[in-house]
Enzyme design. Structure first.
Site, PDB file in Angstrom:
ATOM      1  N   ARG A   1       0.853  -1.147  -0.112  1.00 62.92           N
ATOM      2  CA  ARG A   1       0.543   0.123  -0.053  1.00 62.92           C
ATOM      3  C   ARG A   1       0.424   1.393  -0.011  1.00 62.92           C
ATOM      4  NH1 ARG A   1      -4.731   1.718   3.296  1.00 62.92           N
ATOM      5  NH2 ARG A   1      -5.864   0.135   1.857  1.00 62.92           N
TER       6      ARG A   1
ATOM      7  N   HIS B   1      -7.471   0.520  -6.363  1.00 60.64           N
ATOM      8  CA  HIS B   1      -7.883  -0.282  -4.819  1.00 60.64           C
ATOM      9  C   HIS B   1      -8.450  -1.444  -5.239  1.00 60.64           C
ATOM     10  CE1 HIS B   1      -8.380  -1.121  -0.838  1.00 60.64           C
ATOM     11  NE2 HIS B   1      -8.646  -0.468  -0.396  1.00 60.64           N
TER      12      HIS B   1
ATOM     13  N   GLN C   1     -10.311  -4.101  -2.576  1.00 61.00           N
ATOM     14  CA  GLN C   1     -11.294  -3.129  -2.053  1.00 61.00           C
ATOM     15  C   GLN C   1     -12.226  -3.812  -3.187  1.00 61.00           C
ATOM     16  OE1 GLN C   1     -12.446  -2.280   0.882  1.00 61.00           O
ATOM     17  NE2 GLN C   1     -13.539  -2.303   0.463  1.00 61.00           N
TER      18      GLN C   1
ATOM     19  N   ASP D   1     -17.297   7.124  -1.191  1.00 59.26           N
ATOM     20  CA  ASP D   1     -16.025   7.410  -0.395  1.00 59.26           C
ATOM     21  C   ASP D   1     -15.705   8.434   0.209  1.00 59.26           C
ATOM     22  OD1 ASP D   1     -13.271   6.352   0.469  1.00 59.26           O
ATOM     23  OD2 ASP D   1     -12.558   6.083  -1.327  1.00 59.26           O
TER      24      ASP D   1
ATOM     25  N   CYS E   1     -16.487   1.559   0.749  1.00 58.61           N
ATOM     26  CA  CYS E   1     -15.145   0.936   1.492  1.00 58.61           C
ATOM     27  C   CYS E   1     -14.658   0.979   2.790  1.00 58.61           C
ATOM     28  CB  CYS E   1     -13.652   1.357   0.858  1.00 58.61           C
ATOM     29  SG  CYS E   1     -13.690   2.672   0.696  1.00 58.61           S
TER      30      CYS E   1
ATOM     31  N   ARG F   1     -13.239  -8.244   2.259  1.00 61.05           N
ATOM     32  CA  ARG F   1     -11.962  -8.313   1.914  1.00 61.05           C
ATOM     33  C   ARG F   1     -11.456  -9.260   2.566  1.00 61.05           C
ATOM     34  NH1 ARG F   1      -9.839  -3.296   2.331  1.00 61.05           N
ATOM     35  NH2 ARG F   1      -7.874  -4.589   1.239  1.00 61.05           N
TER      36      ARG F   1
HETATM   37  N1  NVA Z   1      -9.782   6.683  -1.552  1.00 59.33           N
HETATM   38  C1  NVA Z   1      -8.999   6.395   0.638  1.00 59.33           C
HETATM   39  C2  NVA Z   1      -9.758   4.936   0.350  1.00 59.33           C
HETATM   40  C3  NVA Z   1      -8.780   4.429   1.795  1.00 59.33           C
HETATM   41  C4  NVA Z   1      -9.602   2.751   1.790  1.00 59.33           C
HETATM   42  C5  NVA Z   1      -8.320   7.006   0.567  1.00 59.33           C
HETATM   43  O1  NVA Z   1      -7.625   6.490  -0.546  1.00 59.33           O
HETATM   44  O2  NVA Z   1      -7.414   6.988   0.964  1.00 59.33           O
HETATM   45  N1   CP Z   2     -10.842   0.311   2.943  1.00 58.22           N
HETATM   46  C1   CP Z   2     -10.244  -0.332   3.072  1.00 58.22           C
HETATM   47  O1   CP Z   2      -9.179  -0.292   2.723  1.00 58.22           O
HETATM   48  O2   CP Z   2      -9.782   0.414   4.439  1.00 58.22           O
HETATM   49  P1   CP Z   2      -8.537   0.233   5.362  1.00 58.22           P
HETATM   50  O3   CP Z   2      -7.630   2.112   4.811  1.00 58.22           O
HETATM   51  O4   CP Z   2      -8.929   0.452   6.627  1.00 58.22           O
HETATM   52  O5   CP Z   2      -7.426  -0.794   4.798  1.00 58.22           O
END
Ligand code: NVA
Ligand code: CP
Length: 306
Positions: A102, A129, A132, A220, A260, A288
């Site tokens: 990540r 992502h 997800q 989101d 998500c 997930r």
């Molecule tokens: N779009 C959000 C998703 C978090 C799981 C981010 O990238 O922060």
């Molecule tokens: N939805 C998701 O990826 O959550 P986290 O940021 O908690 O991993």
């Protein structure tokens, strides 16, 4: 170099493989799958951003499949002190059987994968992502009983989640309408490849145009990780893009709401929708675990999708 496959974006698997991947995840969810394909194997998890769901579901999932997960942050590993991505990929490949990353730049995950000898899984980048949205598709199968032929409404930022939904529309054959304010559309290259694949994807400006008759309404946060300093400007740009009870009433009467998570109640979604009868966000979060176990069993554990 050992032959291996990665999952950096949904089109890395064919539609037939994705269907079987979901089937495998469903067997895992039902308890019918008792194998331990990761026995004696390790997953390195590199987290340059915060995480609750991704971290815990990958870590618990690896353990459930008989393996071990290593939680690494740039603070702890030399990557954070400037050791090249390529060198990190080469070295980790000598120790572990798969790497989940990540981070910010999608290109960095692609570079890592180019130099790794083991499967690499994208646990979120600024552009994608995939894990997800595969969990979200699994939730559609669970609660709608079908995916192809449905209509999904994305309301809000054309962010990493939106891009993976665009890919999913092409791979799974559903209609996707994205309501995004001007300047916040999904990635043009991702929209382009979905168009080439014949996907039914349209970007509109009006949340009601997107949500009317939809089987899934999803959104989101307005400021993703890395964009926190734009919160104020984004709150202004996204005024009118909150998923509330009125917008849900425009959708199909049996429509489900997905997010998500983490969610900001009162910003992109009202509390009565997130915590209401149409919301499936907790099953979505659980999925997930199942989809990622299926991904790891295939990429790292020799499970077949043929
Ligand atoms: N779009 C959000 C998703 C978090 C799981 C981010 O990238 O922060
Ligand atoms: N939805 C998701 O990826 O959550 P986290 O940021 O908690 O991993």
């Amino acid at each position: 170099m050992r032959p291996h496959r990665d999952l950096l974006a949904i089109p890395d698997f064919t539609p037939a493989e994705l269907d079987r991947l979901c089937g495998l995840a469903e067997r895992m969810r039902s308890g019918a799958y008792a194998a331990r394909p990761l026995a004696g194997k390790s997953l390195a998890m590199i987290f340059a951003k915060s995480s609750t769901r991704t971290r815990v579901s990958f870590e618990a999932g690896t353990f459930q499949l008989g393996g071990q997960a290593l939680f690494l942050t740039p603070r702890d590993v030399q990557l954070g002190r400037g050791e090249p991505v390529a060198d990190t990929a080469r070295v980790l490949s000598r120790y572990v059987h798969g790497v989940m990353i990540r981070t910010y730049a999608h290109d960095e995950v692609e570079e890592f994968a180019r130099h790794a000898d083991v499967p690499v899984v994208n646990g979120l980048t600024d552009r994608q992502h995939p894990c997800q949205v595969l969990a979200d598709v699994l939730t559609m199968r669970q609660h709608l009983g079908r995916v192809a032929g449905t209509t999904v409404a994305w309301i809000g930022d054309g962010n990493n989640m939106a891009n993976s939904w665009v890919d999913a529309a092409a791979s799974f054959g559903f209609t996707l309408r994205l309501a995004c304010p001007a300047g916040y559309e999904p990635d043009p290259a991702t929209l382009g490849r979905a168009a080439v694949a014949g996907a039914d994807v349209r970007v509109v400006r009006d949340p009601y145009e997107a949500a009317t008759g939809a089987h899934v309404v999803t959104t989101d946060v307005w400021a993703s990780m890395g964009h926190e300093d734009e919160q104020e400007a984004r709150a202004a740009a996204f005024a009118g893009f909150c998923v509330d009870a009125a917008l849900m009433r425009a959708a199909d009467p049996q429509a489900i709401f997905l997010h998500c998570l983490p969610a900001h109640r009162g910003e992109e979604v009202t509390a009565d929708v997130l915590d209401g009868p149409r919301s499936r966000v907790w099953d979505e979060a659980e999925n997930r675990l199942h989809i990622q176990k299926a991904i790891m069993a295939v990429l790292m554990g020799g499970e077949s999708l043929a």
